[in-house]
Design an enzyme around this catalytic site. Sequence first.
Site, PDB file in Angstrom:
ATOM      1  N   ARG A 188       0.820  -1.216   0.000  1.00 35.53           N
ATOM      2  CA  ARG A 188       0.000   0.000   0.000  1.00 35.53           C
ATOM      3  C   ARG A 188       0.852   1.264   0.000  1.00 35.53           C
ATOM      4  O   ARG A 188       0.467   2.271   0.602  1.00 35.53           O
ATOM      5  CB  ARG A 188      -0.961   0.024   1.206  1.00 35.53           C
ATOM      6  CG  ARG A 188      -1.946  -1.136   1.264  1.00 35.53           C
ATOM      7  CD  ARG A 188      -3.011  -0.977   0.191  1.00 35.53           C
ATOM      8  NE  ARG A 188      -4.064  -1.962   0.352  1.00 35.53           N
ATOM      9  CZ  ARG A 188      -5.258  -1.712   0.883  1.00 35.53           C
ATOM     10  NH1 ARG A 188      -5.550  -0.506   1.306  1.00 35.53           N
ATOM     11  NH2 ARG A 188      -6.155  -2.658   0.972  1.00 35.53           N
ATOM     12  N   ARG A 233      -3.437   6.543   1.008  1.00 37.96           N
ATOM     13  CA  ARG A 233      -3.986   7.682   1.750  1.00 37.96           C
ATOM     14  C   ARG A 233      -3.025   8.412   2.677  1.00 37.96           C
ATOM     15  O   ARG A 233      -3.313   9.527   3.089  1.00 37.96           O
ATOM     16  CB  ARG A 233      -5.216   7.224   2.547  1.00 37.96           C
ATOM     17  CG  ARG A 233      -6.396   6.933   1.651  1.00 37.96           C
ATOM     18  CD  ARG A 233      -7.547   6.332   2.415  1.00 37.96           C
ATOM     19  NE  ARG A 233      -7.225   4.970   2.838  1.00 37.96           N
ATOM     20  CZ  ARG A 233      -8.063   4.188   3.496  1.00 37.96           C
ATOM     21  NH1 ARG A 233      -9.259   4.634   3.833  1.00 37.96           N
ATOM     22  NH2 ARG A 233      -7.715   2.958   3.831  1.00 37.96           N
ATOM     23  N   ARG A 260      -7.005  11.703  -5.674  1.00 49.77           N
ATOM     24  CA  ARG A 260      -8.270  10.990  -5.449  1.00 49.77           C
ATOM     25  C   ARG A 260      -9.446  11.981  -5.421  1.00 49.77           C
ATOM     26  O   ARG A 260     -10.509  11.709  -5.984  1.00 49.77           O
ATOM     27  CB  ARG A 260      -8.214  10.220  -4.137  1.00 49.77           C
ATOM     28  CG  ARG A 260      -9.390   9.252  -3.986  1.00 49.77           C
ATOM     29  CD  ARG A 260      -9.429   8.701  -2.571  1.00 49.77           C
ATOM     30  NE  ARG A 260     -10.387   7.624  -2.390  1.00 49.77           N
ATOM     31  CZ  ARG A 260     -11.690   7.774  -2.289  1.00 49.77           C
ATOM     32  NH1 ARG A 260     -12.229   8.974  -2.388  1.00 49.77           N
ATOM     33  NH2 ARG A 260     -12.480   6.732  -2.103  1.00 49.77           N
ATOM     34  N   ASP A 303      -6.978  -2.589  -7.304  1.00 42.35           N
ATOM     35  CA  ASP A 303      -7.478  -3.229  -6.084  1.00 42.35           C
ATOM     36  C   ASP A 303      -7.738  -4.701  -6.354  1.00 42.35           C
ATOM     37  O   ASP A 303      -7.941  -5.091  -7.503  1.00 42.35           O
ATOM     38  CB  ASP A 303      -8.757  -2.547  -5.584  1.00 42.35           C
ATOM     39  CG  ASP A 303      -8.988  -2.863  -4.111  1.00 42.35           C
ATOM     40  OD1 ASP A 303      -8.350  -2.226  -3.262  1.00 42.35           O
ATOM     41  OD2 ASP A 303      -9.763  -3.788  -3.816  1.00 42.35           O
ATOM     42  N   TYR A 340     -14.899 -11.201   0.399  1.00 42.59           N
ATOM     43  CA  TYR A 340     -15.609  -9.953   0.074  1.00 42.59           C
ATOM     44  C   TYR A 340     -16.863 -10.214  -0.741  1.00 42.59           C
ATOM     45  O   TYR A 340     -17.872  -9.527  -0.600  1.00 42.59           O
ATOM     46  CB  TYR A 340     -14.682  -8.998  -0.687  1.00 42.59           C
ATOM     47  CG  TYR A 340     -13.617  -8.392   0.195  1.00 42.59           C
ATOM     48  CD1 TYR A 340     -13.894  -7.294   0.998  1.00 42.59           C
ATOM     49  CD2 TYR A 340     -12.342  -8.939   0.251  1.00 42.59           C
ATOM     50  CE1 TYR A 340     -12.923  -6.740   1.818  1.00 42.59           C
ATOM     51  CE2 TYR A 340     -11.362  -8.390   1.061  1.00 42.59           C
ATOM     52  CZ  TYR A 340     -11.660  -7.295   1.853  1.00 42.59           C
ATOM     53  OH  TYR A 340     -10.701  -6.759   2.666  1.00 42.59           O
TER      54      TYR A 340
HETATM   55  O1  1CP Z   1       0.373   0.861  -3.313  1.00 41.40           O
HETATM   56  C1  1CP Z   1      -0.471  -0.002  -3.269  1.00 41.40           C
HETATM   57  O2  1CP Z   1      -0.294  -1.106  -2.720  1.00 41.40           O
HETATM   58  C2  1CP Z   1      -1.787   0.352  -3.894  1.00 41.40           C
HETATM   59  C3  1CP Z   1      -2.535  -0.673  -4.638  1.00 41.40           C
HETATM   60  C4  1CP Z   1      -3.512  -1.489  -3.782  1.00 41.40           C
HETATM   61  C5  1CP Z   1      -3.397  -2.839  -3.414  1.00 41.40           C
HETATM   62  C6  1CP Z   1      -2.190  -3.750  -3.648  1.00 41.40           C
HETATM   63  C7  1CP Z   1      -4.766  -1.035  -3.293  1.00 41.40           C
HETATM   64  C8  1CP Z   1      -5.308   0.331  -3.427  1.00 41.40           C
HETATM   65  N1  1CP Z   1      -5.421  -2.103  -2.728  1.00 41.40           N
HETATM   66  C9  1CP Z   1      -4.601  -3.203  -2.775  1.00 41.40           C
HETATM   67  C10 1CP Z   1      -4.902  -4.566  -2.313  1.00 41.40           C
HETATM   68  C11 1CP Z   1      -6.060  -4.818  -1.422  1.00 41.40           C
HETATM   69  N2  1CP Z   1      -7.327  -4.267  -1.431  1.00 41.40           N
HETATM   70  C12 1CP Z   1      -6.048  -5.815  -0.415  1.00 41.40           C
HETATM   71  C13 1CP Z   1      -4.881  -6.746  -0.158  1.00 41.40           C
HETATM   72  C14 1CP Z   1      -3.808  -6.083   0.636  1.00 41.40           C
HETATM   73  C15 1CP Z   1      -4.115  -5.896   2.106  1.00 41.40           C
HETATM   74  O3  1CP Z   1      -4.479  -6.881   2.774  1.00 41.40           O
HETATM   75  O4  1CP Z   1      -3.939  -4.762   2.565  1.00 41.40           O
HETATM   76  C16 1CP Z   1      -7.306  -5.809   0.224  1.00 41.40           C
HETATM   77  C17 1CP Z   1      -7.759  -6.685   1.370  1.00 41.40           C
HETATM   78  C18 1CP Z   1      -8.119  -4.813  -0.442  1.00 41.40           C
HETATM   79  C19 1CP Z   1      -9.529  -4.490  -0.162  1.00 41.40           C
HETATM   80  C20 1CP Z   1      -9.676  -3.056   0.167  1.00 41.40           C
HETATM   81  N3  1CP Z   1      -9.600  -2.048  -0.762  1.00 41.40           N
HETATM   82  C21 1CP Z   1      -9.812  -2.468   1.436  1.00 41.40           C
HETATM   83  C22 1CP Z   1      -9.898  -3.205   2.774  1.00 41.40           C
HETATM   84  C23 1CP Z   1     -11.319  -3.327   3.189  1.00 41.40           C
HETATM   85  C24 1CP Z   1     -11.549  -4.092   4.478  1.00 41.40           C
HETATM   86  O5  1CP Z   1     -11.891  -3.412   5.454  1.00 41.40           O
HETATM   87  O6  1CP Z   1     -11.447  -5.310   4.513  1.00 41.40           O
HETATM   88  C25 1CP Z   1      -9.864  -1.073   1.252  1.00 41.40           C
HETATM   89  C26 1CP Z   1     -10.042   0.009   2.279  1.00 41.40           C
HETATM   90  C27 1CP Z   1      -9.703  -0.848  -0.150  1.00 41.40           C
HETATM   91  C28 1CP Z   1      -9.632   0.487  -0.842  1.00 41.40           C
HETATM   92  C29 1CP Z   1      -8.279   0.874  -1.301  1.00 41.40           C
HETATM   93  N4  1CP Z   1      -7.535   0.134  -2.216  1.00 41.40           N
HETATM   94  C30 1CP Z   1      -6.341   0.774  -2.464  1.00 41.40           C
HETATM   95  C31 1CP Z   1      -6.329   1.984  -1.676  1.00 41.40           C
HETATM   96  C32 1CP Z   1      -5.223   3.007  -1.675  1.00 41.40           C
HETATM   97  C33 1CP Z   1      -7.536   2.030  -0.949  1.00 41.40           C
HETATM   98  C34 1CP Z   1      -7.953   3.139  -0.012  1.00 41.40           C
HETATM   99  C35 1CP Z   1      -9.250   3.707  -0.404  1.00 41.40           C
HETATM  100  C36 1CP Z   1      -9.381   5.087  -0.901  1.00 41.40           C
HETATM  101  O7  1CP Z   1      -8.513   5.801  -1.404  1.00 41.40           O
HETATM  102  O8  1CP Z   1     -10.554   5.462  -0.788  1.00 41.40           O
END
Ligand code: 1CP
Length: 357
Positions: free
Chosen positions: A29, A33, A42, A79, A155
């Site tokens: 990540r 954010r 964003r 994602d 999910y």
């Molecule tokens: O730099 C990077 O790694 C960005 C690319 C990236 C990756 C590899 C994002 C962007 N998401 C992911 C993978 C991802 N998404 C995972 C696996 C990694 C981990 O376990 O952290 C998972 C579980 C998700 C699902 C997801 N997407 C969540 C978690 C939800 C939960 O509560 O279970 C969330 C909050 C997101 C949104 C998201 N995806 C990525 C970002 C930067 C964000 C933040 C949201 C935003 O900007 O609104």
Amino acid sequence: MSLPELKNDVLIRSLLREPVPYTPVWLMRQAGRYLPEYRATRAEAGSFMNLAQNREYACEVTLQPLRRFDLDAAILFSDILTIPHAMGLGLDFVEGEGPRFAHPVRTEADVAKLEIPDMAKLQYVFDAVELIRKELDGKVPLIGFAGSPWTIACYMVEGQGSQDYRLIKGMMYSRPDLVHRMLQINADTTIQYLNQQIEAGAQAAMIFDSWGGVLSDSLFQEFSLQYTKRVVDGLIREHNGKRIPAIVFTKGGGQWLEDIAQCGSDAVGVDWTVNLAQARKRVNDSVAFQGNLDPMTMFGGEAAIRREVRRVIDDFGDVGSGGHVFNFGHGISRFTPPEAVKILVDEVHSYSAQMHK
Ligand code: 1CP
């Protein structure tokens, strides 16, 4: 299209357990954010999906952390939930609440309707990969990624993040056949998805099994690892004459390292509960490791960051022979001060290079 040679291939070499001048580092990540420039882009895009589905925006936020920090890899901005979105589940990111599906998979009929989506629906991802590779100009390798079949199924059934995985586990215990069907479809979709990322230019492929660790022993092997292995088995491992390393990360998977190390990936990502010296012994150095600093170390101040970085590097030992990629044990916190990341990257590079001498 011909792309420039990699100027920095330390990540790839370390994943393949080849000698390296220092320990390479990237952060799960790393685009996100905690960076004010991410929040600005964003806001301009209006929503997470607009950001991810527009290749210029996706490219921009992928490159943002590389402008600030001396990282050894870029990771595609996207994602793990793009796959269920392409399957028609209707993904939305609710501000401050995370992902939500309009049509979660809850019944036998919902499962029966699932099929491998047309990859054209995910073309925006492959377009982003191509543009990022061009813009990177060989600076560092680009990592492509997907969720594990089990983690995306969590999910798809829960419809959002979960504390207890009640719905997916309820289905797994009552109708394992339905969950197995979903996992097969997820695995076969993920193979096509990752292979198209590789064909578009991804130079390594990572599978995030973020929720494998919520399963009990034996059910982890049956419902998560078996399908992760199916994905790894289906991956393109050499493209344009270059080996494409595969990384499998299971959060909470420390007790299953011997099993995970046999799934066929080049590297295994581990969280901070694992000791890297013991991990190496347990798998007889048969894979590389990625990890495993506690992301909360970033809230302990400079001295603690430098001390804990050294501890992780010392635990792995043998700096210079390859086989270690420095990372967190899970994603960076959105509250992390960017200056702390600078300290971390500096310490990984300077300490490991000096140990190597
Ligand atoms: O730099 C990077 O790694 C960005 C690319 C990236 C990756 C590899 C994002 C962007 N998401 C992911 C993978 C991802 N998404 C995972 C696996 C990694 C981990 O376990 O952290 C998972 C579980 C998700 C699902 C997801 N997407 C969540 C978690 C939800 C939960 O509560 O279970 C969330 C909050 C997101 C949104 C998201 N995806 C990525 C970002 C930067 C964000 C933040 C949201 C935003 O900007 O609104």
